[in-house]
Write a protein that holds these residues in place. Sequence first.
Motif, short mmCIF file in Angstrom:
data_model
loop_
_atom_site.label_atom_id
_atom_site.label_comp_id
_atom_site.label_asym_id
_atom_site.label_seq_id
_atom_site.Cartn_x
_atom_site.Cartn_y
_atom_site.Cartn_z
N THR A 66 0.83 -1.19 0.00
CA THR A 66 0.00 0.00 0.00
C THR A 66 0.87 1.25 0.00
O THR A 66 1.75 1.39 0.82
N ARG A 67 0.61 2.15 -0.91
CA ARG A 67 1.38 3.38 -0.98
C ARG A 67 0.56 4.50 -0.33
O ARG A 67 -0.54 4.80 -0.79
N THR A 68 1.07 5.11 0.71
CA THR A 68 0.33 6.17 1.38
C THR A 68 1.01 7.53 1.19
O THR A 68 0.46 8.54 1.57
N THR A 69 2.20 7.57 0.63
CA THR A 69 2.90 8.84 0.45
C THR A 69 3.57 8.86 -0.91
O THR A 69 3.70 7.83 -1.58
N ASN A 70 3.99 10.02 -1.31
CA ASN A 70 4.77 10.17 -2.52
C ASN A 70 6.25 10.17 -2.15
O ASN A 70 7.00 11.10 -2.47
N THR A 71 6.68 9.13 -1.48
CA THR A 71 8.06 9.01 -1.03
C THR A 71 8.76 7.90 -1.79
O THR A 71 8.19 6.82 -1.99
N ILE A 72 9.99 8.16 -2.20
CA ILE A 72 10.82 7.13 -2.80
C ILE A 72 12.02 6.89 -1.89
O ILE A 72 12.40 7.75 -1.09
N GLY A 73 12.59 5.70 -1.99
CA GLY A 73 13.80 5.40 -1.26
C GLY A 73 15.03 5.68 -2.09
O GLY A 73 15.01 5.60 -3.32
N LEU A 74 16.11 6.04 -1.42
CA LEU A 74 17.41 6.23 -2.06
C LEU A 74 18.43 5.45 -1.25
O LEU A 74 18.66 5.75 -0.07
N THR A 105 18.88 5.99 2.78
CA THR A 105 19.56 5.04 3.65
C THR A 105 20.94 4.77 3.06
O THR A 105 21.14 4.88 1.85
N THR A 106 21.88 4.42 3.92
CA THR A 106 23.23 4.08 3.44
C THR A 106 23.58 2.67 3.92
O THR A 106 23.09 2.20 4.94
N SER A 117 18.24 -2.02 4.88
CA SER A 117 17.71 -0.87 4.15
C SER A 117 16.55 -1.28 3.26
O SER A 117 15.52 -0.59 3.18
N ILE A 118 16.70 -2.41 2.57
CA ILE A 118 15.63 -2.91 1.71
C ILE A 118 14.37 -3.19 2.53
O ILE A 118 13.25 -2.80 2.16
N GLU A 119 14.54 -3.86 3.67
CA GLU A 119 13.40 -4.19 4.52
C GLU A 119 12.74 -2.93 5.07
O GLU A 119 11.51 -2.83 5.14
N LEU A 120 13.56 -1.94 5.46
CA LEU A 120 13.02 -0.69 5.99
C LEU A 120 12.16 0.02 4.95
O LEU A 120 11.06 0.50 5.25
N LEU A 121 12.66 0.10 3.72
CA LEU A 121 11.93 0.82 2.68
C LEU A 121 10.62 0.11 2.33
O LEU A 121 9.62 0.77 2.02
N MET A 122 10.60 -1.22 2.39
CA MET A 122 9.34 -1.93 2.18
C MET A 122 8.37 -1.65 3.32
O MET A 122 7.18 -1.45 3.09
N GLN A 123 8.88 -1.59 4.55
CA GLN A 123 8.02 -1.28 5.69
C GLN A 123 7.47 0.14 5.60
O GLN A 123 6.34 0.41 6.02
N TRP A 141 16.49 -7.70 -3.65
CA TRP A 141 16.09 -6.71 -4.65
C TRP A 141 15.02 -7.29 -5.57
O TRP A 141 14.04 -6.61 -5.92
N ARG A 142 15.18 -8.55 -5.96
CA ARG A 142 14.19 -9.20 -6.82
C ARG A 142 12.84 -9.29 -6.11
O ARG A 142 11.79 -9.06 -6.70
N HIS A 143 12.86 -9.60 -4.82
CA HIS A 143 11.62 -9.69 -4.04
C HIS A 143 10.93 -8.34 -3.98
O HIS A 143 9.70 -8.24 -4.12
N MET A 144 11.70 -7.28 -3.77
CA MET A 144 11.12 -5.94 -3.74
C MET A 144 10.44 -5.62 -5.07
O MET A 144 9.30 -5.12 -5.10
N ARG A 145 11.11 -5.94 -6.17
CA ARG A 145 10.53 -5.70 -7.48
C ARG A 145 9.25 -6.51 -7.68
O ARG A 145 8.25 -6.01 -8.19
N ASP A 146 9.27 -7.78 -7.25
CA ASP A 146 8.10 -8.64 -7.44
C ASP A 146 6.91 -8.20 -6.61
O ASP A 146 5.76 -8.53 -6.93
#
Length: 353
Positions: A66-74, A105-106, A117-123, A141-146
Amino acid sequence: MRRRTMARGRAPTVKDVAEHAGVSPGVVSRVVNANGSVSERTRERVLASIKALDYRPHSAARELRTRTTNTIGLVLADVANPFFAHLAEHVVRHAAEVGLGVLLTTTQEDPAMELRSIELLMQKRVRGVIAAPGTGNAAAWRHMRDLGIDLTFVDRVIDRIPGIDVVGMDNESAAHAATTALLERGHRRIALVSGPSTTSTGHERIDGYRRALDEHDVAADPALVAELAFQRAGVENAVRAMAGLDEPPTALIVGNTAVSAHVVRYLQECGVRLPEDLSVVVFHDAEWTTLMTPQITVVRHQLDDLARTAVEMLHSRMNSDEPLRRREIRLDSELVIRSSLAPPRKRRALLNT
């Protein structure tokens, strides 16, 4: 609409629905969660595929998407590295121009930190991610894309993850140009301090260096190439090993932006005169390169163009109803000649020990 045969006993996924409907996973996510713009025709196609496949989104996965904001991860390696610090600055500015906020995130080049970082951005339910990936988390990364989170890789690429947009510098050509400039000034013993060849930037710069040597009939000497992690550790040993060769280098290219300042500082601490004893070229036009005497020759990356292109690619994919073909853009760099280059001379010992 594409036909897809499901493996017996396996529940359909977002990716299955996307392939069946001929759309991206992100479009399926917008339809399922009633969030974001999707044309009525596309929505009907997705709903028909959901029905045909008997797709039932798991509540936790649906909540994650669910997307609730117009935020992207870097996701960047290390903002202490001037290359990534400047890249982040440009990404934030260009994202703001299209109404997007940025969550930075770094990873410190640590696979475990990158995974967190990947898990945080999904959360955090980001709409998309721009990332300079390491090499150890392809599955994540593949899971995030899927899951329907759009991705754009910047500067680096993981070849074994298809379908993700990439924007980076033409590292092979940049290293070729730097090496050629030294060869044309008469250098034949040219050293290279690179990042790990397991990274896309590392192996591309090594390839360009070797291609230039080959074109000038200069044999590549493995002892003149040092692959260093993106950390200061190892710099002194690498420089000393090259300086201690029976035929030490007369020129040096530092293709590892994380350690370039440390390499040049250590050379000066050891009494190496630039360019009398050693000609030097470094990747990335950091501010310190013009504050030294002599000023350092650099491979200048167009970081504003790199950031703008990454944001444009991600933004277009996030707002497309239809699946877009994978796009890869390579930007040119500029070799800026300064006073750290000179023809080779008859030299004393390279290091004062």
